[in-house]
Each structure stands twice: as C-alpha cells, then as structure tokens.
Design an enzyme around this catalytic site. Structure first.
Site, short mmCIF file in Angstrom:
data_model
loop_
_atom_site.label_atom_id
_atom_site.label_comp_id
_atom_site.label_asym_id
_atom_site.label_seq_id
_atom_site.Cartn_x
_atom_site.Cartn_y
_atom_site.Cartn_z
CD GLU A 462 33.00 38.46 40.47
OE1 GLU A 462 33.28 37.51 41.23
OE2 GLU A 462 33.85 39.07 39.80
CD GLU A 538 33.39 33.70 37.07
OE1 GLU A 538 34.20 33.53 38.01
OE2 GLU A 538 33.08 34.82 36.64
#
Length: 1024
Positions: A462, A538
């Site tokens: 991220e 994820e």
C-alpha cells in the site's frame, strides 16, 4: 567508516533521523545469518557457535520525551533513575509511553522527512565483558536484529554508528571500540524518524530494541557473504547446487573455499576452489569471489508438503586444509517459475492456501520468541495453510528457518508502506526516497535469499506505484531471477509485479475505483493481453465474526487454473493485555491506551485470538483449503488428492452413516492416493431403516501417526452428504387430555396437567410459561429482526463519522432497532384437540410499518406448542438481519444439546465446515468471546434443541447464551459483559449472512441477504 565526534550534542545537531538520504552510518553490508563456526562439524549440525554470543537480557533503561532531554553524561555512565528492562522488548509494554494503533492515518503530523520535536526516546545501556582473545585477532561485531525506529550506538563513550529500518538487522564493527574486560554499550532509540513515513503499516506503533542483540566474532580474513541456488534439468532428476562465496580481508593465494552438501549424516557432494571468478567486463572479474557448482543426482525436492532439507557448509581454509571459519545454511532443492500464466513449484502449479501474519503477542507486543513462532506454524499447518505472507515487513530471522523446516511457502515483504500519504505514491515516486527504499529491499534479499521457503519477493504494501518501485523490481530481477516479484500498489497489475496480486477483489463483482479499478478475480484473468497468474495478497477479511462467503473464493480457485489462491487477512488478532484495578487481565484495542489517532478494534482481524485460541472461522478456512476432495455417487466415494508431491502415506478414511446423529454403520479405509491422483471407495449396503429422520454420510481423513506438525489422530479433511430423509410411517399415539383455555380481561391462559401458558391480550406475546409452580420465562417471546452488529455490519462507521451505506446505519435509520410492536389481532380458539392462539403484530417506527408478523400457537393434548410464523417485510425497508423469535429463559442449565450443524458457530454463508450431528456442549461454549462484542454463536440447520426442561423442534437457527443482543450491542469490550439472569434464546427462521470479502463495505452476497418480501417458518416447543 564515517567519523563523527562522540558528543551527543553533535549527533543531535545532525538530526540523521530527519534525512531520507541517511539510512545508516557505519552499518555493515547485509548478508545471511552468520555464526562463524571454527569447526565444520558444528556448522553441519547447527550447534551453538562459541563465536556468537547473545546480549539479550536485562539492560538499563531511561525514557525521555525527546532526544534533546538526554544528558551528555549518559554516554559514560548509567543515570541514577535508570530502570531495568528486558531486551528484546517494546518499551510501551513496560509502561513507558503508549502504544498507538492506527491503520492508515500516520500517528504523527505528516511533514516528511521531519518528525515531532516531542520524539519519545529510549536510552538503553549494558555493561558486558569481552575476553582478550577476541581482541587479539579478528573482528567483533554487534548485531541488532530489530530496533524501532532508529538508533545511535556508542561503545565505551565513543560513537559507533546509526541505523534505521526497524525490521532488518543493523550490524556494526565494534573492534576499534572494545577493551579487554568490562565494556559499556549505550543505545539511543528514537520513536519517530523519517523511516516512520515508510512504516505506516496497519499495526500497533511500538518502539525499542524488540529483536535479539548479539556479538559475533569473525576472523580477520573471513567469509563476508554466500549465496546458494538450485538448478535443474527438465525432469528434476539432476540438480546443481550453485554456491557463490565472497570473502573479506587479505586475499592470499593459499585461500580456498570448500562447499559440502549434507543430508543428515551423509555427504552428498563437495567441491573446493580458490578465489577468483569469471571475467565480468574489460577490467576482469571479482578476485574476492568464487562460484562452485555441486552436482546432485536425484535430489529430494523441497516443497511445503515434503520439506526435504539439506545442509550446505561453506568452509574458508588454507591450501593445507587449516580451517579459518565455516558458515552454513539449510538448502532446499526447488525451482520457482512462472510459465503459461501459472506459478509453478518444481514444475507443478501451486494453489496458495495462504494467510497474512503480523508479528504480534498480547503480552510482549512485537517481540517474537521461538515458541510463539512454532505455535503459529503449527496452527497454519494443522489448518491446511501452506503459505504465509510476512505482512508487511521482513520477519525475525528464525522465522524463515522454521518455515524451511516445517514447510511453508513465504512471501517475503519489504518494510515499505506509505498508506497515509496523499497521493499514496508521494514518497515512492520521489527519487529523494529511493536510497531508503533501496536499503529496505536490497538488504531483505541479501539476508533471506538462501531460504527455500521464500518463493516470492514483495516490494512492500500500500504505497501506490512509483518509479522507485520499478527500479527496485528491476534490481531484484537482475540479482535474483529465480523468484517472482509481487507488488499490489497502483492497481495490483503494474509493470512492477509478476503476479496480479489484488487485495479484497471479489469473485464476481467489479469495484471500479478511480485510477485503480478492482475487477472481479474472474474478469481480471480475461483482460486483453493479461497472462499473469492471480494470487490475492489479501482477501477474506477475518475481523470478528466474519469469513462469510469464503467457499465462493475456493470454488473459483479450483475452477480457474490461473486463480492460484490467496492470503487471508489475517492470522492473529492484534489485541494487547491490560490490567484493571484488581489486577485482572483484559484485551485492549485502539484507543484503550489513550492513543490518538486510533482505529479502534480494526486491529483484530485474526483467524485466532491474540492468545492463539481459534476463532470459529478458522475451521471454515481449514475445510475449504483441505487437500482431499470428495465426490459421492451412489455408494461410491471418489477421493481426489490436491497434493502436488506427496503420496498419501499417513491417512485413513473414516466413514459413518448416521440417522439423526445416531450411527448406523461405519468403517475405515487406508488412503493410497498418488499426488493429484484419485481413489475410489465402495461402501457396503446400508441396513433398511425403520425410524424417521435425516440420514447423513460423513467422512473424515485421519492421520493415525503423529507428524512434525500434528499429533496422532489429527483430522485433515472431512465431508458430509445428506443421503435421504426417511419418511417411514409413524403409528398414531394414544389420545391425550385436551388443554383448557381460560380467558380474562388481560390474558389467555392455557392449562394442561402441570403446565400453563399465558398470553397477554394487550401485547399479544407469550408472556409466561409454568412447569408446576416454576416460571419459565423472564421476558416474553417476541419477534426479533436485528442483531448486535458485527464488525462487517459496522464497516467504517464511527460515532463522529457515519457511513450511511453500512448495514447497521441502514438498520438504525430505518428504525429496525427502535421498532415497537402494535397489536392488530390476538384471539383464542378451542379446537377439538387443541387450543389455538392467533396474533398479528405490526412492527413500526415513527408511524411506519416495517414488518407484519402473523403467528399461531397451537397447544395440543401432548403439551406441544406448535408455532407458525409468517412475516411480511416492507418493500422500502433495508433487508433485515434476521427473522426470528427471542426470549429470556428463567433457567441456567449447564449444557446445550442439539441436532443440527456444529459443533462450532456457523452462519448461512459460513457453514460448509459444520457437520450435521447430535451435539452436546457446555452453555459457555455456545458463546464466542469476540473482543469487540457482537452477534455470535449461531448454529444453523437445527432440527432439535434441548435445554433444561425444554425442547424445540423444526428447521431453524439458534443461539443461546447469558448475554442479550442489547447488551452485546451496547458493550465495547468482552470483559465488560456481565452474565444476565437466566438465559437468552434466539431462534431464527432466517438469518442474514455475515459477509467478509472485506469489513468496510457491505459484503454479504445477494443470495445470503433476506431480500424476499414474505417469510414462513414453524417450530414446536415442548417440555421433555
């Protein structure tokens, strides 16, 4: 070597921790873990090295609010107010400063590279002795495996160096600073540094020396690096172990390197060579390096299924054989490559059964010991995980050795996350931050590349997509072409990733976010020109009562070969232990330490609680990921193995046929299934059934012998099929007495023998029941359409920031929680053999009808009360959470017995792991103690429930505990719950799914929402 005056004032003036161009001063180059054995046999057997000395233990510690508050005198001697702390540890876990939990928002004002002047500072000191023999020859190093977030080091009052990147080692040469006998280390650790801007992971923000500290003595002429790789022919029958060794020190002609490969006590191959390599360019080759190749016939391949481990010993010696030092590492012969859109291990396509894992301990913070690491690995292996993503930083060095030996595929991830930046790639696209990012990626690769378990490198998490990512991707591919690189940032499919690795992409639903659309995983595969494998970095956000819809992902993974699995978020709840005024421990989350900003309970997304007790969702994951699949046709069971390399050699198939939980026939068959093979098992004819009920066939795969990761009797897979519902004729029972109806102005009262039922004519509810003179109800039986909201129902809503799209906010806005019953009808009729009560309620809020509930209660001469419920849902109200009944029973019985799905908690979209049987558990086990209280403990597919003197029959779902939905909804932490009087029973005809694709947007699939306008269910309530 950088030379800086020893003065603390000069160091503070430099402010190295606010300069992204300074990531270290005097730190040694990264390399695999060293032990500098002086005996090759000790290196081969990995015995403790006499040259490696732990400095873990009690250190002196003083905390200051800022580095400027540290007195100069501390460099020379301990301060009078010094405390003693254990290293490794986080100082917040010892009462200094506060841990901060935040997900995206930086815990400091965003002004990179600058950090607050109030910068908590921990000053550690240790006095230790060094033998004179270590000073006469060689080099003495100090190794810090992890310090958060930056630190300066002094030895005997002299400045040694500086390091940051809290998740990789910082190693310094202490030789020039040591003296024989007593020495003193002083380590000044800063909580915040410019590196903190690259460490914005979703985790607790803690500080200190939280990994091991050790001294290492190396000879003057030494092995400075070594790298092993395994190369194969086409059918993997022959391999070459390629070892590149680098030395440091005086390069003498007599120096030799010997690399030997061992399997247990057997030497498989060996080779010796002098230093000097092939010509690299017009200036020649590396004089201080050598590459050896060892041929290995029929190598035993490494995989997570069969983690065959060899041992490579690298010896530096003279031509006459005098050993100077030896280093060693475990070796696994395996090949990773991407071919035709598939990630292959040893030529076979992997299916990643993965989980994300933070390094977290409820008592010790981010300190990991071997026992906890092994516990986590055993949990993964026992629950059919084969892969782990080190989210979001390199882990403790021992972790990788354990993964090598137990067998787990590892995604090793660089300690880079800039989630709180706007835009997210603000730093990762800035060349001024390239040196810091480079250190974090290159040093990770140099430390961990010898581990066979590491099959994928990750550039971080991220952080958007910037030019720095592209540069580092190319560096890794140049230095280590043997592994793929993945990176999710910038859309999960940029030029900086070999694998499409989205997070929380859904199976069939597109999420067209601006600039970075998140396509459905099925669609992603079919995009024009896209030929990469897709592995979710994820998915399945396991926050609280979650993991609904998990089976849908696994159906897709098995259907589409290029959908090669993913990593569940995540393994362990990140709660921390606090103590109340009486010394009782309780589980804390964001905000409980006065930490701001904070993201509340969002730190608890685990498949297990922080103490590693499993959540019920873990069983669902285990079942969906199991390596054996089953198909039933008539009396034939076809067993398919999804193992790629392992022939079943420790499995028995146990089968049982049961009628309403009562076994009728059973047996066991040894499984003899080749990798990716099948075995057909024929069951015997079943006896003719004389009783009514549901007939189920259940199979379990049991391991009769213990393994490295499981005990004897471990169940690795299971499946269940409903064969039939036997409808044999039941003879009519003898006539019963007729119940008597008494009508008063306020109640209808029905009596039969020693039982009474009372219906209030003003409310229309069953207000009381008696058995003899004992009241059975503490509250009336009434409709229930709500649940104590799950984390998935709440989403990102907070008291100060409402998300109107969240389920709980929709329910609140529509008045579901505030709805009151308006009685439209309440009548009583005496039939030939029963009394019939009929009620109609309109559930309303602010004059608007949300639900109409029509119920009949038929009480017959046997004492049974048959309840029929018909519910109409207003077309303009949100889909309800449940359609059912609730009451507070007067009894508190010890155990609950039911015929239905169990034994663990299950919900309509998370029940594939549950089995139909007759279950019996303590009442306390019917409640799941989520740290943030919510709806919990449901059991679906129930045909019969027994509790105390009561029995309920039908086809329903129920939960039963000492806590009301209201209390669960109003309580912030589980330790604040109090057992209420009696027992709360919720019986649902229908219950909405729980979702779990993510926890911040509505994720319950349409098929598990209560979207119909009318619902009908019925049950029988009687006394045993």
């Amino acid at each position: 070597m950088t030379m800086i005056t020893d003065s603390l004032a000069v160091v503070l003036q430099r402010r190295d921790w606010e300069n992204p161009g300074v990531t270290q001063l005097n730190r040694l180059a990264a390399h695999p873990p060293f032990a500098s054995w002086r005996n090759s046999e000790e290196a081969r057997t990995n015995r403790p090295s006499q040259q490696l000395r732990s400095l873990n233990g009690e250190w002196q510690f003083v905390w200051f609010p800022a580095p400027e508050a540290v007195p100069e005198s501390w460099l020379e001697c301990d301060l009078p107010d010094a405390d003693t702390v254990v290293v490794p540890s986080n100082w917040q876990m010892h009462g200094y400063d506060a841990p901060i939990y935040t997900n995206v928002t930086y815990p400091i004002t965003v002004n990179p590279p600058f950090v607050p002047t109030e910068n908590p500072t921990g000053c550690y000191s240790l006095t230790f002795n060094v033998d004179e023999s270590w000073l006469q020859e060689g080099q003495t190093r100090i190794i810090f495996d992890g310090v958060n977030s930056a630190f300066h080091l002094w030895c005997n009052g002299r400045w040694v160096g500086y390091g940051q990147d809290s998740r990789l080692l910082s190693e310094f040469d202490l030789s020039a600073f040591l003296r024989a006998g007593e020495n003193r280390l002083a380590v000044m650790v800063l909580r915040w540094s410019d590196g903190s801007y690259l460490e914005d992971q979703d985790m607790w923000r803690m500080s200190g020396i939280f990994r091991d500290v050790s001294l290492l003595h190396k000879p003057t002429t030494q092995i400075s690096d070594f790298h092993v790789a395994t190369l194969f022919n086409d059918d993997f029958s022959r391999a070459v172990l390629e070892a590149e060794v680098q030395m440091y020190g005086e390069l003498r002609d007599e120096l030799r390197v010997t690399v030997s490969l061992w399997q247990g006590e057997t030497q498989v191959a060996s080779g010796t060579a002098p230093f000097g390599g092939e010509i690299i360019d017009e200036r020649g080759g590396y004089a201080d390096r050598v590459t050896l190749g060892l041929n290995v016939e029929n190598p035993k391949l490494w995989s997570a299924e069969i983690p065959n481990i060899y041992r490579a010993v690298v010896e530096l010696h003279t031509a006459d054989g005098t050993l100077i030092e030896a280093e060693a590492c475990d070796v696994g012969f395996r090949e990773v490559r991407i071919e035709n859109g598939l990630l292959l291990l040893n030529g076979k396509p992997l299916l990643i059964r993965g989980v994300n894992r933070h390094e977290h301990h409820p008592l010790h913070g981010q300190v990991m010991d071997e026992q906890t690491m092994v516990q986590d690995i055993l949990l993964m292996k026992q629950n059919n995980f084969n892969a782990v993503r080190c989210s979001h930083y390199p882990n403790h060095p021992l972790w990788y050795t354990l993964c090598d030996r137990y067998g787990l595929y590892v995604v090793d991830e660089a300690n880079i996350e800039t989630h709180g930046m706007v835009p997210m790639n603000r730093l990762t696209d800035d060349p001024r931050w390239l040196p810091a990012m480079s250190e974090r990626v290159t040093r990770m690769v140099q430390r961990d590349r010898n581990h066979p378990s590491v099959i994928i490198w990750s550039l971080g998490n991220e952080s958007g997509h910037g030019a720095n990512h592209d540069a580092l991707y190319r560096w890794i591919k140049s230095v280590d072409p043997s592994r793929p690189v993945q990176y999710e940032g910038g859309g999960a499919d940029t030029s900086a990733t070999d694998i499409i690795c989205p997070m929380y992409a859904r199976v069939d639903e597109d999420q067209p976010f601006p600039a970075v659309p998140k396509w459905s995983i099925k669609k992603w595969l079919s995009l024009p020109g896209e030929m990469r494998p897709l592995i979710l970095c994820e998915y399945a956000h396991a926050m609280g009562n979650s993991l609904g819809g998990f089976a849908k992902y696994w159906q897709a993974f098995r259907q589409y070969p290029r959908l090669q699995g993913g990593f569940v978020w995540d393994l362990v709840d990140q709660s921390l232990i606090k103590y109340d005024e009486n010394g009782n421990p309780w589980s804390a989350y964001g905000g409980d330490f006065g930490d701001t900003p904070n993201d509340r309970q969002f730190c608890m997304n685990g498949l297990v609680f922080a103490d590693r007790t499993p959540h019920p969702a873990l069983t669902e994951a285990k079942h969906q990921q199991q390596f054996f699949q089953f198909r039933l046709s008539g009396r034939t069971i076809e067993v398919t193995s999804e193992y790629l390399f392992r022939h079943s050699d420790n499995e028995l198939l146990h089968w049982t046929v049961a009628l309403d939980g009562k076994p009728l026939a059973s047996g066991e068959v040894p499984l003899d299934v080749a990798p990716q093979g099948k075995q057909v098992i024929e069951l015997p004819e079943l006896p003719r059934l004389e009783s009514t009920g549901q007939l189920w066939l259940t199979v379990h795969v049991v391991q009769p012998n213990a393994t490295a990761w499981s005990e004897a009797g471990h169940i690795s897979a299971w499946q269940q099929w409903r064969l039939a519902e036997n409808l044999s004729v039941t003879l009519p029972s003898a006539p019963h007495a007729i119940p008597q109806l008494t009508t008063s102005e306020t109640d209808f009262c029905i009596e039969l023998d020693n039982k009474r039922w009372q219906f209030n004519r003003q409310s229309g509810f069953l207000s009381q029941m008696w058995i003899g003179d004992k009241k059975q109800l503490l509250t009336p039986l009434r409709d229930q359409f709500t649940r104590a909201p799950l984390d998935n129902d709440i989403g990102v809503s907070e008291a100060t920031r409402i998300d109107p799209n969240a389920w709980v906010e929709r329910w609140k806005a529509a008045g579901h929680y505030q709805a009151e019953a308006a009685l439209l009808q309440c009548t009583a009729d005496t039939l030939a053999d029963a009394v019939l009560i009929t009620t109609v309620h309109a559930w309303q809020h602010q004059g608007k009808t949300l639900f109409i509930s029509r119920k009949t209660y038929r009480i017959d001469g046997s004492g049974q009360m048959a309840i029929t419920v018909d519910v109409e849902v207003a077309s303009d109200t949100p889909h309800p959470a449940r359609i059912g009944l609730t009451c507070q029973l007067a009894q508190v019985a010890e155990r609950v017995n039911w015929l239905g799905l169990g034994p663990q908690e299950n919900y309509p979209d998370r029940l594939t792991a549950a089995c139909f049987d007759r279950w019996d558990l303590p009442l306390s086990d019917m409640y799941t103690p989520y740290v943030f209280p919510s709806e919990n403990g449901l059991r679906c597919g129930t045909r019969e429930l027994n509790y105390g003197p009561h029995q309920w029959r039908g086809d329903f779902q129920f939960n039963i505990s000492r806590y009301s939905q209201q209390q669960l909804m109003e309580t912030s932490h589980r330790h604040l719950l109090h057992a209420e009087e009696g027992t709360w029973l919720n019986i649902d005809g229908f219950h909405m799914g729980i979702g779990g694709d993510d926890s911040w947007s509505p994720s319950v699939s349409a098929e598990f929402q209560l979207s119909a306008g009318r619902y009908h269910y019925q049950l029988v309530w009687c006394q045993k």
